[in-house]
Design an enzyme around this catalytic site. Structure first.
Site, mmCIF file in Angstrom:
data_model
loop_
_atom_site.group_PDB
_atom_site.id
_atom_site.type_symbol
_atom_site.label_atom_id
_atom_site.label_comp_id
_atom_site.label_asym_id
_atom_site.label_seq_id
_atom_site.Cartn_x
_atom_site.Cartn_y
_atom_site.Cartn_z
ATOM 1 N N ASP A 1 0.833 -1.196 0.000
ATOM 2 C CA ASP A 1 0.000 0.000 0.000
ATOM 3 C C ASP A 1 0.874 1.255 0.000
ATOM 4 O OD1 ASP A 1 -1.793 2.103 0.563
ATOM 5 O OD2 ASP A 1 -3.068 0.813 1.788
ATOM 6 N N HIS B 1 -2.963 -0.164 -2.617
ATOM 7 C CA HIS B 1 -4.174 0.521 -2.172
ATOM 8 C C HIS B 1 -5.257 0.454 -3.252
ATOM 9 C CE1 HIS B 1 -5.754 3.469 0.738
ATOM 10 N NE2 HIS B 1 -6.362 4.027 -0.289
#
Length: 231
Positions: A170, A201
């Site tokens: 992420d 993400h």
């Protein structure tokens, strides 16, 4: 499938808009769907519609209503992405949690649905954590939540089930933040963390280039089972 309603706040006569999707019959429970930074856009409305199709009352409040109503942005358009980030930076998260409390009250009172869960994405994943720590929500799920490592001092207040989906690559939650989340939450019996190796993400977004189908389907299956068990 859904409709727009207004939900009363705890702030006098103010109210905020929310997208509501209703099941065909009596709801078995309710799920609050908390947006990413892009507003209640087609992807969030689809997630609400999908929960309604599974028998839940689904409510997606407009988180940024204090800035503007009707925000609907596309993550794949750079200018709209930057606009969304500006909205997030201007957002009052403490006031936002009070809006979640108001939504819970509206669901249980006006709609008459006792059991209420919450699923949030990105910024909404942070809200899922805050709701678990600060409200009487029955169960919460956060996808690629941001900023939880800065709120671990609230973990002791989590008294209902919380599930977090964490992609290990992420770009908004670096490895040290993920390590802090595990260190602060792994021993909490109410919290379950699922890691998704190598994913970034937004992997469970309904639309756009960020979506990764296989991982999104796995995370969603886990979320389905989690709510079935806890709502």
């Amino acid at each position: 499938m859904g409709e727009k309603v207004r939900i009363p706040t705890f702030e006098g006569d103010k109210s905020f808009p929310a997208y509501v999707a209703r099941p065909a019959g009596t709801p078995k429970a309710a799920i609050i769907v908390v947006q990413e930074v892009f507003g209640v856009n087609p992807g969030i409305r689809k997630k609400a519609d999908d929960w309604a199709a599974k028998g839940y009352l689904a409510v997606a409040p407009e988180v940024f209503w204090r800035q503007a109503e009707g925000i609907d942005l596309d993550s794949d358009i750079p200018e709209e992405f930057q606009q969304a980030i500006r909205h997030m930076l201007a957002h009052d998260f403490d006031a936002g949690v009070r809006d979640i409390e108001a939504t819970i009250r509206w669901i249980r009172g006006t709609e008459g649905v006792a059991k209420v869960g919450l699923v949030g994405f990105c910024m909404g994943g942070k809200v899922a954590y805050q709701a678990a720590a600060r409200t009487d929500i029955d169960a919460s799920v956060g996808y690629y939540a941001v900023g939880i490592d800065q709120m671990l001092n609230e973990a002791h207040a989590i008294a209902k089930p919380l599930m977090l989906h964490v992609p290990t690559a992420d770009g908004f939650v670096p490895p040290e933040a993920q390590a802090a989340m595990h260190a602060g939450l792994d021993d909490n019996a109410h919290v379950t963390i699922h890691d998704y190796a190598g994913l970034d993400h937004g992997f469970a977004a309904e639309h756009g280039v960020r979506r990764q189908d296989v991982a999104a389907q796995l995370a969603d299956q886990r979320t389905d089972k989690f709510f079935a068990a806890n709502l």
